[in-house]
Enzyme design. Structure first.
Site, PDB file in Angstrom:
ATOM      1  N   ASP A   1      -6.582  -2.581   9.147  1.00 13.98           N
ATOM      2  CA  ASP A   1      -5.697  -2.418  10.302  1.00 13.98           C
ATOM      3  C   ASP A   1      -4.593  -1.430   9.947  1.00 13.98           C
ATOM      4  OD1 ASP A   1      -4.253  -4.034   8.547  1.00 13.98           O
ATOM      5  OD2 ASP A   1      -4.815  -5.840   9.637  1.00 13.98           O
TER       6      ASP A   1
ATOM      7  N   ASP B   1      -0.631  -0.857  10.099  1.00 10.76           N
ATOM      8  CA  ASP B   1       0.699  -1.423  10.354  1.00 10.76           C
ATOM      9  C   ASP B   1       1.692  -0.288  10.529  1.00 10.76           C
ATOM     10  OD1 ASP B   1      -0.310  -3.976  10.030  1.00 10.76           O
ATOM     11  OD2 ASP B   1       0.082  -3.999   7.879  1.00 10.76           O
TER      12      ASP B   1
ATOM     13  N   ASP C   1       5.298  -4.908  -2.541  1.00  7.14           N
ATOM     14  CA  ASP C   1       4.826  -5.455  -3.813  1.00  7.14           C
ATOM     15  C   ASP C   1       4.433  -4.392  -4.844  1.00  7.14           C
ATOM     16  OD1 ASP C   1       2.692  -4.866  -2.156  1.00  7.14           O
ATOM     17  OD2 ASP C   1       1.738  -6.833  -2.309  1.00  7.14           O
TER      18      ASP C   1
END
Ligand code: ATP
Ligand code: MG
Length: 465
Positions: free
Chosen positions: A77, A79, A161
């Site tokens: 997907d 974002d 992260d």
């Protein structure tokens, strides 16, 4: 200017090597260098970004999609991230709604697509370059409890992260904006955590599982500094809410490389007592074989883009625990069916405290387990009733894996394989004779058959025929 000042403050004392992921310096990578074009991006995400930019905001594709495209993979997907607040985003798009309590973000719909649009967030301890500085909304282990403070784009990059997950793509200029050498790390296939590893794992221990998953899925190396504290920090995962652990564990199991991930978790000492769902089975040879088969099978299905049922997967992961508890109860004199149901109930209750499998999977797990003894009934109308069960296919696939792992005789799997595809008249001929089944039932009444003993049961019945 700001970046330079930031770097100067950071580099006071000792010079920081260029690939240190606590250093921030914006590099803008042009299209001719990175090779991505806006044709690689979902039209829906592009439209949203251009509309936001037209309204005067910054807006980019961010995270997994940019990383995957650079690695030649198809993103799951797209974002979008922006400096507009959720309310400002909501006001711009008619078909949109604000979701989330902890992280407020906006779902924007175009056609049948939904794109997640979030506001730049900041406030990670990675800003502080200090091992002992704790996040102000952290628990006593350093785990962040609240993380919804808006920030600058640079802060947004740093609270992510891994450097590979912190790239921004602007479909208008077709540039990639990189604050943390993520582009270089992707080129050299290095998975590098942003900031001080110890602190970042403490803030959110599921990053440990994410490191293992991304390394396997993206065929990247976990960089040495990123990998070093992992083994020692395993106990932190016990502190993660069970539902969060479930979500991240499910992603790991469904990433198409579950077998490698699980082997890696093990090699890094992230195993015993930590992920109970995988704990006991690996200490048992049949359980080990069964799990390996299940993971291989799941990986194949994911790679072939076939659906995988999480209920089936968790039923399989817990099967040898259920089996052990069931056998123990039967050995203590309990009747087979109630013993199985009690075993199922207890294992599920114990599991809930550690890695919470959502309630919606309970029914399928219980049905798959409860149907297993019914495959033994091959006389009378029972096999026909079993065939009609809506979960027959799942329970049969499950039983086949038990055969393949050596837990039960393959003869049973073969028989059901033939029976389900045979014509009605042929099915009648395949049935075990009633008197045999009566004899078996009588024998079963005297001493309960343990499911693991089905090998003997079958050979007895076949010879009796
Ligand atoms: P996938 O392809 O598996 O979805 P992804 O990178 O898109 O990979 P998501 O879980 O969808 O992973 O997260 C989107 C982005 O949010 C990540 O790329 C990362 O930048 C950031 N992110 C997600 N989880 C964390 C976390 N635990 N800590 C910090 N940043 C995170
Ligand atoms: Mg994603």
């Amino acid at each position: 200017m700001l970046h330079k000042l930031f770097n100067r403050i950071f580099s006071q004392g000792s010079p920081i090597p260029s690939s240190d992921s606590t250093t921030t310096e914006l590099r803008i990578i042009p299209r001719k260098q990175h090779g991505l074009t806006r044709n690689n991006i979902s039209p829906c995400a592009i439209k949203i970004i251009l509309d936001l930019q037209k309204a005067g905001y910054l807006a980019f594709v961010v995270g997994g999609a940019v990383r995957d495209l650079l690695l030649g993979l198809e993103p799951k997907d797209f974002d979008v991230v922006t400096n507009a607040t959720p309310e400002e985003i909501r006001a711009l798009f008619r078909r949109s709604r604000i979701i989330g309590r902890r992280f407020r973000l906006v779902h924007v719909m175009c056609g049948s697509d939904t794109v997640e649009v979030s506001t730049f967030r900041g406030s990670s301890s990675a800003d502080k370059n200090d091992e002992v500085t704790m996040h102000k909304h952290a628990d006593e282990h350093g785990r962040i409890l609240r993380d919804n403070v808006f920030g600058s784009q640079e802060e947004d990059a740093k609270r992510r992260d891994f450097t590979a997950n912190a790239l921004f793509y602007n479909p208008d200029s077709e540039e990639i904006w990189d604050y943390l050498y993520g582009y270089n790390d992707i080129q050299s296939k290095q998975l590098r955590i942003i900031g001080t590893p110890l602190l970042r794992y403490r803030e959110d221990p599921v990053r440990i599982l994410r490191a293992v998953r991304f390394a396997a899925k993206l065929d990247m190396q976990i960089d040495a500094t990123t990998a070093k504290p992992i083994g020692d920090l395993a106990p932190l995962l016990q502190n993660v809410p069970p539902s969060r652990l479930f979500d991240e564990m499910l992603k790991l199991l469904l990433c198409g490389h579950a077998e490698t991930c699980v082997a890696d978790l093990r090699a890094r000492g992230l195993y015993h007592g930590l992920l109970p769902v995988l704990d006991m089975v690996h200490t048992h040879i049949l359980g080990e074989r069964f799990i390996t088969l299940v993971l291989k099978n799941t990986d194949e299905r994911v790679q072939q883009e076939k659906s995988v049922s999480p209920g089936f997967l968790f039923a399989a992961l817990l099967w040898h625990e259920v089996l052990a508890a069931w056998n123990k109860r039967k050995a203590a004199g309990e009747k087979s069916t109630p013993a199985l149901h009690m075993a199922m109930k207890n294992i599920m209750a114990a599991q809930e405290k550690k890695l919470a499998i959502p309630r919606r999977y309970d029914a399928i797990m219980q049905e798959i387990w409860a149907m297993q003894p019914r495959f033994l009934g091959r006389a009378g109308r029972r096999p026909f009733h079993l065939l009609e069960h809506p979960r027959f296919r799942s329970a049969y696939d499950f039983m086949l894996l038990r055969c393949e792992s050596g837990e039960i005789d393959m003869e049973l799997g073969n028989w059901w394989g033939t029976f389900q595809h045979a014509k009605v008249s042929e099915r009648e001929n395949m049935l075990f004779k009633n008197e045999v089944s009566k004899k078996r039932r009588r024998r079963r009444g005297r001493s309960e058959i343990i499911i693991g003993d089905i090998v003997n049961t079958n050979s007895v019945s076949s010879t009796a025929e």
